[in-house]
Scaffold this motif. Structure first.
Motif, PDB file in Angstrom:
ATOM      1  N   LYS A  13       0.826  -1.209   0.000  1.00  0.00           N
ATOM      2  CA  LYS A  13       0.000   0.000   0.000  1.00  0.00           C
ATOM      3  C   LYS A  13       0.862   1.261   0.000  1.00  0.00           C
ATOM      4  CE  LYS A  13      -3.715   2.376   2.398  1.00  0.00           C
ATOM      5  NZ  LYS A  13      -4.642   2.373   3.536  1.00  0.00           N
ATOM      6  N   ARG A  14       1.962   1.237   0.808  1.00  0.00           N
ATOM      7  CA  ARG A  14       2.851   2.411   0.849  1.00  0.00           C
ATOM      8  C   ARG A  14       3.513   2.651  -0.507  1.00  0.00           C
ATOM      9  NH1 ARG A  14       3.916   0.433   5.889  1.00  0.00           N
ATOM     10  NH2 ARG A  14       5.780  -0.693   5.192  1.00  0.00           N
ATOM     11  N   GLN A  15       3.984   1.561  -1.137  1.00  0.00           N
ATOM     12  CA  GLN A  15       4.634   1.698  -2.443  1.00  0.00           C
ATOM     13  C   GLN A  15       3.655   2.237  -3.500  1.00  0.00           C
ATOM     14  OE1 GLN A  15       7.832   1.361  -2.987  1.00  0.00           O
ATOM     15  NE2 GLN A  15       8.213   0.740  -0.870  1.00  0.00           N
ATOM     16  N   LEU A  16       2.463   1.668  -3.497  1.00  0.00           N
ATOM     17  CA  LEU A  16       1.459   2.137  -4.465  1.00  0.00           C
ATOM     18  C   LEU A  16       1.022   3.571  -4.148  1.00  0.00           C
ATOM     19  CD1 LEU A  16      -0.641  -1.122  -4.825  1.00  0.00           C
ATOM     20  CD2 LEU A  16       0.781  -0.070  -6.578  1.00  0.00           C
ATOM     21  N   GLY A  17       0.987   3.942  -2.851  1.00  0.00           N
ATOM     22  CA  GLY A  17       0.668   5.314  -2.473  1.00  0.00           C
ATOM     23  C   GLY A  17       1.710   6.297  -2.982  1.00  0.00           C
ATOM     24  N   SER A  18       3.006   5.893  -2.907  1.00  0.00           N
ATOM     25  CA  SER A  18       4.079   6.746  -3.440  1.00  0.00           C
ATOM     26  C   SER A  18       3.914   6.938  -4.944  1.00  0.00           C
ATOM     27  CB  SER A  18       5.447   6.129  -3.135  1.00  0.00           C
ATOM     28  OG  SER A  18       5.650   6.066  -1.744  1.00  0.00           O
ATOM     29  N   ALA A  19       3.575   5.856  -5.631  1.00  0.00           N
ATOM     30  CA  ALA A  19       3.371   5.955  -7.080  1.00  0.00           C
ATOM     31  C   ALA A  19       2.153   6.832  -7.387  1.00  0.00           C
ATOM     32  CB  ALA A  19       3.199   4.568  -7.683  1.00  0.00           C
ATOM     33  N   ALA A  20       1.111   6.743  -6.539  1.00  0.00           N
ATOM     34  CA  ALA A  20      -0.081   7.573  -6.733  1.00  0.00           C
ATOM     35  C   ALA A  20       0.266   9.045  -6.556  1.00  0.00           C
ATOM     36  CB  ALA A  20      -1.174   7.157  -5.749  1.00  0.00           C
ATOM     37  N   ASP A  21       1.181   9.343  -5.616  1.00  0.00           N
ATOM     38  CA  ASP A  21       1.608  10.737  -5.430  1.00  0.00           C
ATOM     39  C   ASP A  21       2.298  11.272  -6.690  1.00  0.00           C
ATOM     40  OD1 ASP A  21       0.570  10.704  -2.922  1.00  0.00           O
ATOM     41  OD2 ASP A  21       2.479  10.337  -1.893  1.00  0.00           O
ATOM     42  N   ALA A  22       3.048  10.387  -7.367  1.00  0.00           N
ATOM     43  CA  ALA A  22       3.682  10.803  -8.627  1.00  0.00           C
ATOM     44  C   ALA A  22       2.610  11.152  -9.666  1.00  0.00           C
ATOM     45  CB  ALA A  22       4.593   9.701  -9.151  1.00  0.00           C
ATOM     46  N   GLY A  23       1.522  10.383  -9.690  1.00  0.00           N
ATOM     47  CA  GLY A  23       0.415  10.686 -10.593  1.00  0.00           C
ATOM     48  C   GLY A  23      -0.225  12.022 -10.256  1.00  0.00           C
ATOM     49  N   THR A  24      -0.347  12.309  -8.939  1.00  0.00           N
ATOM     50  CA  THR A  24      -0.890  13.605  -8.519  1.00  0.00           C
ATOM     51  C   THR A  24       0.022  14.733  -8.963  1.00  0.00           C
ATOM     52  OG1 THR A  24      -1.903  12.561  -6.586  1.00  0.00           O
ATOM     53  CG2 THR A  24      -1.632  14.955  -6.520  1.00  0.00           C
ATOM     54  N   GLY A  25       1.352  14.490  -8.884  1.00  0.00           N
ATOM     55  CA  GLY A  25       2.308  15.504  -9.355  1.00  0.00           C
ATOM     56  C   GLY A  25       2.160  15.764 -10.843  1.00  0.00           C
ATOM     57  N   LEU A  26       1.917  14.695 -11.609  1.00  0.00           N
ATOM     58  CA  LEU A  26       1.710  14.854 -13.050  1.00  0.00           C
ATOM     59  C   LEU A  26       0.448  15.681 -13.316  1.00  0.00           C
ATOM     60  CD1 LEU A  26       2.452  14.135 -15.985  1.00  0.00           C
ATOM     61  CD2 LEU A  26       1.109  12.031 -15.705  1.00  0.00           C
ATOM     62  N   ALA A  27      -0.607  15.424 -12.539  1.00  0.00           N
ATOM     63  CA  ALA A  27      -1.853  16.193 -12.706  1.00  0.00           C
ATOM     64  C   ALA A  27      -1.619  17.660 -12.353  1.00  0.00           C
ATOM     65  CB  ALA A  27      -2.955  15.598 -11.837  1.00  0.00           C
ATOM     66  N   ASP A  28      -0.863  17.901 -11.272  1.00  0.00           N
ATOM     67  CA  ASP A  28      -0.564  19.284 -10.879  1.00  0.00           C
ATOM     68  C   ASP A  28       0.234  20.010 -11.960  1.00  0.00           C
ATOM     69  OD1 ASP A  28      -1.898  18.904  -8.533  1.00  0.00           O
ATOM     70  OD2 ASP A  28      -0.090  18.525  -7.328  1.00  0.00           O
ATOM     71  N   ALA A  29       1.206  19.289 -12.550  1.00  0.00           N
ATOM     72  CA  ALA A  29       1.996  19.897 -13.625  1.00  0.00           C
ATOM     73  C   ALA A  29       1.109  20.238 -14.821  1.00  0.00           C
ATOM     74  CB  ALA A  29       3.113  18.952 -14.051  1.00  0.00           C
TER      75      ALA A  29
END
Length: 201
Positions: A78-94
């Motif tokens: 869950k932690r690993q997938l959460g970190s990857a999800a944060d990267a997706g959020t960063g892409l959306a923010d960009a």
């Protein structure tokens, strides 16, 4: 207050100048809006990145919730997938940031492309129109007032000598006839003064 001259030639020139000014302002606004739309299309990659980032982030969060139920390693997954999800959020923010930047550039460019040409047209067109409106109003008031014809005639006498060619010169000259109060000469000169102002006598 009169907006247009009474004499046909001057009235035609005024209407033509007004139409040209309106057409130039319309063209400037139309061009600015076309440029705005063209620049706005540059935000499409940002919209796609935002959509992809949101989808990726949502999918990874869901996967993390499902993976958390796996015995022993669920928390770590869950932690690993959460970190990857944060990267997706960063892409959306960009993607959102790119859209905001493109939107600001499009708006600023549109304002500049409208304001500069419109100001240029107004500076060339408006002052002469306002001057004529004021001058014609003054001339009308002068002509309607007592002794107005005398003053208009004096204006013509002290102005361009070309205008005097249309008035037959009596013995002693036009100035002498004006000083004597020759009504015909004064009326002729006043009529020229009214025509010069674009008004009918």
């Amino acid at each position: 207050m009169r907006l247009y001259a009474q004499t046909p030639a001057r009235r035609t020139r005024q209407i033509l100048a007004d139409l040209i000014a309106a057409a130039l302002i319309y063209a400037a606004v139309k061009l600015a809006l076309v440029v705005h739309d063209a620049i706005g299309r540059l935000a499409d990659p940002g919209r796609k990145a935002e959509s992809a980032g949101n989808s990726l982030s949502g999918g990874l969060h869901d996967a993390g919730e499902a993976a958390s139920k796996v015995p022993f390693v669920g928390g770590q997954l869950k932690r690993q997938l959460g970190s990857a999800a944060d990267a997706g959020t960063g892409l959306a923010d960009a993607g959102r940031s790119l859209q905001d930047t493109v939107g600001h550039v499009a708006t600023l460019t549109t304002v500049v492309l409208i304001v500069i040409p419109v100001l240029f047209v107004l500076l060339l067109w408006l002052p002469p129109r306002v001057r004529w409106i004021r001058r014609s109003a003054v001339t009308q008031r002068l002509a309607a007032g007592p002794g107005g014809a005398d003053i208009l005639a004096l204006r013509v006498l002290t102005g361009s000598q070309r205008a005097l060619a249309a008035v037959p010169a009596p013995p002693g000259g036009l100035a002498e006839a004006w000083r004597r109060g020759d009504e015909q000469v004064i009326a002729d000169l006043a009529a020229i003064g009214m025509r010069q102002a674009g008004l009918r006598a």
